[in-house]
Design a protein around this motif. Structure first.
Motif, short mmCIF file in Angstrom:
data_model
loop_
_atom_site.label_atom_id
_atom_site.label_comp_id
_atom_site.label_asym_id
_atom_site.label_seq_id
_atom_site.Cartn_x
_atom_site.Cartn_y
_atom_site.Cartn_z
N LEU A 234 33.65 38.51 38.93
CA LEU A 234 34.90 38.35 39.33
C LEU A 234 36.07 39.39 38.90
CD1 LEU A 234 36.94 36.93 41.53
CD2 LEU A 234 37.52 35.24 39.73
N ALA A 235 35.90 39.48 37.42
CA ALA A 235 36.43 40.39 36.70
C ALA A 235 36.14 40.96 35.38
CB ALA A 235 38.05 39.80 36.24
N ASP A 236 36.17 42.17 34.87
CA ASP A 236 35.67 42.52 33.77
C ASP A 236 36.84 42.75 32.79
OD1 ASP A 236 34.30 43.73 31.66
OD2 ASP A 236 32.85 44.85 32.93
N LEU A 237 36.68 42.02 31.56
CA LEU A 237 37.80 42.01 30.71
C LEU A 237 37.34 42.75 29.48
CD1 LEU A 237 39.28 38.44 30.99
CD2 LEU A 237 40.00 40.62 32.36
N THR A 238 35.98 43.31 29.45
CA THR A 238 35.84 43.76 28.12
C THR A 238 36.32 45.04 27.80
OG1 THR A 238 33.90 45.03 29.22
CG2 THR A 238 33.35 42.79 28.30
N LEU B 4 46.80 36.32 32.73
CA LEU B 4 46.19 37.33 33.21
C LEU B 4 45.69 37.06 34.65
CD1 LEU B 4 45.27 40.31 31.91
CD2 LEU B 4 43.18 39.37 31.57
N ILE B 6 43.28 37.47 37.41
CA ILE B 6 41.71 37.89 37.69
C ILE B 6 41.07 37.84 38.98
CG2 ILE B 6 41.10 37.56 35.04
CD1 ILE B 6 39.97 34.97 37.04
N GLY B 7 42.06 37.56 39.86
CA GLY B 7 41.58 37.68 41.38
C GLY B 7 42.18 36.53 42.15
N ASN B 11 38.46 34.44 46.41
CA ASN B 11 37.23 34.95 45.93
C ASN B 11 36.25 34.07 45.13
OD1 ASN B 11 39.09 37.77 44.89
ND2 ASN B 11 38.00 37.52 46.64
N ILE B 12 36.55 32.93 45.16
CA ILE B 12 35.48 32.01 44.62
C ILE B 12 35.29 30.82 45.52
CG2 ILE B 12 35.37 30.19 42.78
CD1 ILE B 12 37.33 31.63 41.06
N ARG B 18 32.74 31.98 40.00
CA ARG B 18 32.48 33.31 39.73
C ARG B 18 32.84 33.56 38.06
NH1 ARG B 18 34.13 36.79 44.12
NH2 ARG B 18 33.10 38.54 42.70
N VAL B 19 32.22 34.61 37.96
CA VAL B 19 32.13 34.97 36.33
C VAL B 19 32.95 36.09 35.80
CG1 VAL B 19 30.70 36.04 34.73
CG2 VAL B 19 29.79 33.99 35.83
N VAL B 20 33.86 35.92 34.74
CA VAL B 20 34.67 36.89 34.16
C VAL B 20 33.82 37.23 32.92
CG1 VAL B 20 36.81 37.47 33.15
CG2 VAL B 20 36.55 35.94 35.35
N LYS B 21 33.68 38.58 32.87
CA LYS B 21 33.01 39.02 31.79
C LYS B 21 34.13 39.39 30.46
CE LYS B 21 30.02 42.48 32.32
NZ LYS B 21 29.31 43.50 32.93
N THR B 22 33.94 38.65 29.30
CA THR B 22 34.87 38.82 28.17
C THR B 22 34.13 39.74 27.23
OG1 THR B 22 34.86 36.89 27.00
CG2 THR B 22 36.01 37.14 29.21
N VAL B 29 34.46 30.64 35.98
CA VAL B 29 35.73 30.18 36.60
C VAL B 29 35.52 29.35 37.88
CG1 VAL B 29 37.96 31.01 37.51
CG2 VAL B 29 37.03 32.26 35.87
N SER B 52 28.04 28.63 35.55
CA SER B 52 28.79 29.31 36.97
C SER B 52 27.68 28.98 38.24
CB SER B 52 28.74 30.48 36.77
OG SER B 52 27.83 31.27 36.12
N GLU B 53 26.49 28.58 37.66
CA GLU B 53 25.30 28.46 38.97
C GLU B 53 25.26 26.94 39.14
OE1 GLU B 53 22.39 31.56 38.85
OE2 GLU B 53 23.76 32.71 37.73
N ILE B 97 44.62 33.77 40.81
CA ILE B 97 44.05 32.98 39.79
C ILE B 97 44.65 33.49 38.51
CG2 ILE B 97 42.10 31.94 38.54
CD1 ILE B 97 40.52 32.29 41.05
#
Lengths: 243, 110
Positions: A234-238, B4, B6-7, B11-12, B18-22, B29, B52-53, B97
């Motif tokens: 959904l988002a990339d916060l890296t 923040l 994030i969408g 979208n979910i 859905r996944v947020v990369k950190t 999420v 998430s799956e 979100i």
């Protein structure tokens, strides 16, 4: 059975998406393992273009009809076992069943396709086809029980379809055919599938009707732009840094 | 807290994630049947499966690998199971979100 075009398509997909593992399965499939989730719609779009459909690895449906070489190329083959397996698969893929269904067709009693431990296992003989049902080779090991012996391939397909349709209509979710058979008994099944031709025809007609709606590649609808977006993060916060 | 965006909520998929990369790994999420949103580490405490799956039901998620059920609100394994997943503050505002960025972004004070 496969072809150079199919193998080439698979190999191209493996290279294009950098898939880490390729494995041959017991059900005579080729497994591609370790695909990244966001690549899945694109992988299936490419495979779909090459004529592959999805479901053989995971469906609560027909998985695969395992076959041996048969009369085409084997000196012991009594019937066209590979051809029969392909025809059954083409007719029955995509159908929803209470639990996975695995089948096999062996071209002679040497049983190279291991049909005697399948949900539906057909052994070809000179005079026709022996249909066995209710086998198991997972957590339980069980030999098939003899449903009937028929003379023609058409009848073999008819019995297979009618048996599976009866199973679909009666079995409890997650019961493989052998569990269901233990509950209802082979005699009860035989009465409705073998001994009653009208009922058999009705079962086949209902299966046919259902396939008209449900025989559909699940990934065909998901090769769209929107679907591809849904499979990505959904988002990339890296790359974000605090202010 | 610094929130923040994030969408969009839409979208979910409902009962999905859905996944947020950190920088610390993936955060899942989730959107429940009643349009509430929860954010948890995308790692089952049992053997690291992708939550998430998993199947979302009520306000829980079942890990697709071995069936552990995790409460979305507190990140704790339910029933007789032991295990905990880190959770992150999340809310919905105007169809968007918002996640608490404190632990998700490089360089923020914890």
């Amino acid at each position: 059975m496969t072809s150079s075009a199919e193998l080439r398509a698979i190999a191209d997909v493996v290279d294009k998406f950098d898939i880490p593992a390729v494995k041959v399965t017991g059900g005579q499939r080729i497994d591609m393992l370790g695909i990244r989730k966001q690549d899945l719609p694109a992988v299936w779009a490419d495979l779909g273009k090459a004529g592959f459909v999805s479901g053989q690895a995971y469906a609560k449906g027909l998985r695969t009809v395992k076959t041996c070489v048969g009369s085409d190329w084997c000196r012991f083959g009594t019937q066209d076992s590979t051809g029969l397996g392909i025809r059954i698969e083409k007719f029955m893929w995509g159908s929803w069943t209470p639990a996975k269904v695995k089948m096999a067709v062996s071209g002679c009693p040497r049983n190279c396709a291991e049909a005697t431990c399948k949900d539906v296992g057909i052994i070809c003989v000179d005079s026709g086809y022996e249909i066995g049902v209710g086998g198991a080779a997972g957590m339980d090991l069980k030999e098939v029980e003899r449903l009937a012996k028929v003379a023609t391939e058409g009848e073999a397909i008819d019995l297979t379809v009618a048996f599976v349709q009866l199973y679909r209509e009666h079995a409890r979710y997650l019961d493989r055919p052998y569990r269901w058979l233990a509950k209802v008994g082979l005699d009860w099944v035989r009465a409705r599938v073998v001994e009653d031709p009208e009922n058999r025809a009705a079962l086949i007609a209902r299966f046919d009707l259902s396939q008209g709606v449900y025989q559909r590649d699940p990934w065909a609808d998901r090769a769209t732009r929107q679907a591809q977006a849904d499979f990505a993060p959904l988002a990339d916060l890296t790359k974000e840094v605090a202010e | 807290m610094s929130w923040l965006d994030i969408g969009a909520l839409d979208n979910i998929p409902r009962r999905g994630a859905r996944v947020v990369k950190t920088v610390h790994g993936c955060v899942a999420v989730f959107r429940t049947h009643d349009d509430r949103v929860f954010a948890l580490d995308d790692r089952c405490p049992h053997k690291g499966g992708p939550l998430s799956e998993g199947i979302v039901h009520g306000h829980d998620v079942t890990c697709p690998l071995h069936g552990m059920v995790i409460g979305l609100a507190d990140g704790l394994a339910t029933g007789a199971d032991k295990g905990a997943v880190a959770t992150y503050a999340a809310r919905v505002e105007g169809g968007r979100i918002l996640l608490d960025a404190a632990r998700l972004i490089r360089g923020t004070a914890a």
